[in-house]
Design a protein around this motif. Sequence first.
Motif, PDB file in Angstrom:
ATOM      1  N   SER A 127       0.817  -1.220   0.000  1.00  0.00           N
ATOM      2  CA  SER A 127       0.000   0.000   0.000  1.00  0.00           C
ATOM      3  C   SER A 127       0.851   1.272   0.000  1.00  0.00           C
ATOM      4  O   SER A 127       0.341   2.362   0.244  1.00  0.00           O
ATOM      5  CB  SER A 127      -0.933   0.006   1.212  1.00  0.00           C
ATOM      6  OG  SER A 127      -0.161  -0.021   2.405  1.00  0.00           O
ATOM      7  N   GLY A 128       2.137   1.155  -0.312  1.00  0.00           N
ATOM      8  CA  GLY A 128       3.045   2.293  -0.278  1.00  0.00           C
ATOM      9  C   GLY A 128       2.610   3.435  -1.189  1.00  0.00           C
ATOM     10  O   GLY A 128       2.058   3.216  -2.267  1.00  0.00           O
ATOM     11  N   ARG A 129       2.868   4.656  -0.734  1.00  0.00           N
ATOM     12  CA  ARG A 129       2.527   5.873  -1.478  1.00  0.00           C
ATOM     13  C   ARG A 129       3.772   6.734  -1.622  1.00  0.00           C
ATOM     14  O   ARG A 129       4.648   6.740  -0.750  1.00  0.00           O
ATOM     15  CB  ARG A 129       1.459   6.686  -0.746  1.00  0.00           C
ATOM     16  CG  ARG A 129       0.187   5.955  -0.404  1.00  0.00           C
ATOM     17  CD  ARG A 129      -0.739   5.733  -1.545  1.00  0.00           C
ATOM     18  NE  ARG A 129      -1.213   6.975  -2.131  1.00  0.00           N
ATOM     19  CZ  ARG A 129      -1.951   7.012  -3.231  1.00  0.00           C
ATOM     20  NH1 ARG A 129      -2.284   5.912  -3.855  1.00  0.00           N
ATOM     21  NH2 ARG A 129      -2.364   8.167  -3.711  1.00  0.00           N
ATOM     22  N   VAL A 130       3.817   7.492  -2.718  1.00  0.00           N
ATOM     23  CA  VAL A 130       4.942   8.375  -2.990  1.00  0.00           C
ATOM     24  C   VAL A 130       4.393   9.703  -3.477  1.00  0.00           C
ATOM     25  O   VAL A 130       3.452   9.748  -4.259  1.00  0.00           O
ATOM     26  CB  VAL A 130       5.895   7.781  -4.055  1.00  0.00           C
ATOM     27  CG1 VAL A 130       7.152   8.627  -4.183  1.00  0.00           C
ATOM     28  CG2 VAL A 130       6.243   6.337  -3.741  1.00  0.00           C
ATOM     29  N   ASP A 131       5.030  10.802  -3.026  1.00  0.00           N
ATOM     30  CA  ASP A 131       4.577  12.140  -3.412  1.00  0.00           C
ATOM     31  C   ASP A 131       5.763  12.968  -3.905  1.00  0.00           C
ATOM     32  O   ASP A 131       6.607  13.390  -3.119  1.00  0.00           O
ATOM     33  CB  ASP A 131       3.907  12.823  -2.223  1.00  0.00           C
ATOM     34  CG  ASP A 131       3.319  14.177  -2.572  1.00  0.00           C
ATOM     35  OD1 ASP A 131       3.512  14.665  -3.708  1.00  0.00           O
ATOM     36  OD2 ASP A 131       2.666  14.765  -1.689  1.00  0.00           O
ATOM     37  N   TYR A 132       5.829  13.166  -5.212  1.00  0.00           N
ATOM     38  CA  TYR A 132       6.851  13.999  -5.842  1.00  0.00           C
ATOM     39  C   TYR A 132       6.268  15.336  -6.295  1.00  0.00           C
ATOM     40  O   TYR A 132       6.875  16.040  -7.101  1.00  0.00           O
ATOM     41  CB  TYR A 132       7.449  13.289  -7.062  1.00  0.00           C
ATOM     42  CG  TYR A 132       8.375  12.145  -6.761  1.00  0.00           C
ATOM     43  CD1 TYR A 132       9.660  12.379  -6.283  1.00  0.00           C
ATOM     44  CD2 TYR A 132       7.990  10.836  -6.969  1.00  0.00           C
ATOM     45  CE1 TYR A 132      10.526  11.340  -6.010  1.00  0.00           C
ATOM     46  CE2 TYR A 132       8.845   9.777  -6.708  1.00  0.00           C
ATOM     47  CZ  TYR A 132      10.110  10.030  -6.230  1.00  0.00           C
ATOM     48  OH  TYR A 132      10.958   8.999  -5.972  1.00  0.00           O
ATOM     49  N   SER A 133       5.086  15.699  -5.813  1.00  0.00           N
ATOM     50  CA  SER A 133       4.404  16.887  -6.330  1.00  0.00           C
ATOM     51  C   SER A 133       5.183  18.177  -6.096  1.00  0.00           C
ATOM     52  O   SER A 133       5.118  19.089  -6.914  1.00  0.00           O
ATOM     53  CB  SER A 133       2.983  16.984  -5.772  1.00  0.00           C
ATOM     54  OG  SER A 133       2.976  17.018  -4.369  1.00  0.00           O
ATOM     55  N   SER A 134       5.959  18.283  -5.017  1.00  0.00           N
ATOM     56  CA  SER A 134       6.717  19.518  -4.781  1.00  0.00           C
ATOM     57  C   SER A 134       7.832  19.709  -5.805  1.00  0.00           C
ATOM     58  O   SER A 134       8.349  20.808  -5.969  1.00  0.00           O
ATOM     59  CB  SER A 134       7.303  19.541  -3.368  1.00  0.00           C
ATOM     60  OG  SER A 134       8.465  18.740  -3.285  1.00  0.00           O
ATOM     61  N   ALA A 135       8.191  18.630  -6.498  1.00  0.00           N
ATOM     62  CA  ALA A 135       9.239  18.691  -7.510  1.00  0.00           C
ATOM     63  C   ALA A 135       8.642  18.658  -8.923  1.00  0.00           C
ATOM     64  O   ALA A 135       9.342  18.385  -9.898  1.00  0.00           O
ATOM     65  CB  ALA A 135      10.206  17.530  -7.322  1.00  0.00           C
ATOM     66  N   GLY A 136       7.334  18.911  -9.007  1.00  0.00           N
ATOM     67  CA  GLY A 136       6.678  18.929 -10.302  1.00  0.00           C
ATOM     68  C   GLY A 136       6.245  17.556 -10.790  1.00  0.00           C
ATOM     69  O   GLY A 136       5.878  17.392 -11.947  1.00  0.00           O
ATOM     70  N   GLY A 137       6.292  16.567  -9.895  1.00  0.00           N
ATOM     71  CA  GLY A 137       5.930  15.206 -10.265  1.00  0.00           C
ATOM     72  C   GLY A 137       4.526  14.847  -9.835  1.00  0.00           C
ATOM     73  O   GLY A 137       3.666  15.711  -9.688  1.00  0.00           O
ATOM     74  N   ILE A 138       4.318  13.563  -9.616  1.00  0.00           N
ATOM     75  CA  ILE A 138       2.997  13.067  -9.265  1.00  0.00           C
ATOM     76  C   ILE A 138       2.989  12.523  -7.841  1.00  0.00           C
ATOM     77  O   ILE A 138       4.038  12.318  -7.234  1.00  0.00           O
ATOM     78  CB  ILE A 138       2.521  11.972 -10.242  1.00  0.00           C
ATOM     79  CG1 ILE A 138       3.376  10.704 -10.125  1.00  0.00           C
ATOM     80  CG2 ILE A 138       2.521  12.491 -11.673  1.00  0.00           C
ATOM     81  CD1 ILE A 138       2.797   9.491 -10.851  1.00  0.00           C
ATOM     82  N   GLU A 139       1.778  12.278  -7.351  1.00  0.00           N
ATOM     83  CA  GLU A 139       1.558  11.605  -6.075  1.00  0.00           C
ATOM     84  C   GLU A 139       0.685  10.403  -6.385  1.00  0.00           C
ATOM     85  O   GLU A 139      -0.269  10.499  -7.157  1.00  0.00           O
ATOM     86  CB  GLU A 139       0.847  12.543  -5.101  1.00  0.00           C
ATOM     87  CG  GLU A 139       0.760  12.027  -3.672  1.00  0.00           C
ATOM     88  CD  GLU A 139      -0.380  11.071  -3.402  1.00  0.00           C
ATOM     89  OE1 GLU A 139      -0.239  10.211  -2.509  1.00  0.00           O
ATOM     90  OE2 GLU A 139      -1.418  11.153  -4.096  1.00  0.00           O
ATOM     91  N   GLY A 140       1.049   9.240  -5.822  1.00  0.00           N
ATOM     92  CA  GLY A 140       0.238   8.064  -6.088  1.00  0.00           C
ATOM     93  C   GLY A 140       0.802   6.821  -5.450  1.00  0.00           C
ATOM     94  O   GLY A 140       1.709   6.868  -4.613  1.00  0.00           O
ATOM     95  N   SER A 141       0.264   5.690  -5.878  1.00  0.00           N
ATOM     96  CA  SER A 141       0.738   4.405  -5.378  1.00  0.00           C
ATOM     97  C   SER A 141       2.158   4.172  -5.874  1.00  0.00           C
ATOM     98  O   SER A 141       2.595   4.781  -6.859  1.00  0.00           O
ATOM     99  CB  SER A 141      -0.170   3.281  -5.865  1.00  0.00           C
ATOM    100  OG  SER A 141       0.023   3.066  -7.255  1.00  0.00           O
ATOM    101  N   VAL A 142       2.862   3.285  -5.201  1.00  0.00           N
ATOM    102  CA  VAL A 142       4.234   3.005  -5.614  1.00  0.00           C
ATOM    103  C   VAL A 142       4.271   2.496  -7.054  1.00  0.00           C
ATOM    104  O   VAL A 142       5.185   2.827  -7.811  1.00  0.00           O
ATOM    105  CB  VAL A 142       4.940   2.032  -4.642  1.00  0.00           C
ATOM    106  CG1 VAL A 142       4.305   0.659  -4.657  1.00  0.00           C
ATOM    107  CG2 VAL A 142       6.416   1.941  -4.943  1.00  0.00           C
ATOM    108  N   ARG A 143       3.280   1.730  -7.462  1.00  0.00           N
ATOM    109  CA  ARG A 143       3.232   1.241  -8.848  1.00  0.00           C
ATOM    110  C   ARG A 143       3.094   2.388  -9.841  1.00  0.00           C
ATOM    111  O   ARG A 143       3.808   2.446 -10.845  1.00  0.00           O
ATOM    112  CB  ARG A 143       2.058   0.282  -9.006  1.00  0.00           C
ATOM    113  CG  ARG A 143       2.476  -1.121  -9.085  1.00  0.00           C
ATOM    114  CD  ARG A 143       1.328  -2.059  -9.375  1.00  0.00           C
ATOM    115  NE  ARG A 143       1.443  -3.228  -8.546  1.00  0.00           N
ATOM    116  CZ  ARG A 143       2.418  -4.104  -8.646  1.00  0.00           C
ATOM    117  NH1 ARG A 143       3.360  -3.935  -9.521  1.00  0.00           N
ATOM    118  NH2 ARG A 143       2.460  -5.145  -7.856  1.00  0.00           N
TER     119      ARG A 143
END
Length: 155
Positions: free
Chosen positions: A42-58
Amino acid sequence: MTQRVDLATVMDRMAIDEVVTGYAVAVDDGDWDAYRALFTASGRVDYSSAGGIEGSVREVADWLAETMRLFPVRQHLIVNRLVRLEDLGGSPGDSAEVRADFLNPMRLAGPEFDGTVTAPNFVAAGRYSFALARTRDGWRLTRVTVHETWRHMSA
């Protein structure tokens, strides 16, 4: 604390450090299977501060696999790691948080000068927030948040 608890805490810290280092190596090497394996299901990642996306690890691993093609040369430096283990009355628990600074020099894809690779021409820096959980397979990431604070791009 007893010596046994002290030893368990040191071992946990070393295992957590290995996960954080594994994260940087997986991104730098473009090893997206290794990247996914560092996370819980159920891991989540958030790169939104760097102009990326936020979502599931997949979702994020797929996005990174595509996006990192723009940067064939990259090297994450993750430093100043502040590890906070859950404290269960003097014994380590099953969750941890890590705050760590990063410096990430990269080289944009494109023509090379005289056929040689020159210095990185894109650098990003900031702080990571890692959340981890102890699982049957060892420590795994439950959440990674990037807090990019600056970037520099040269000609």
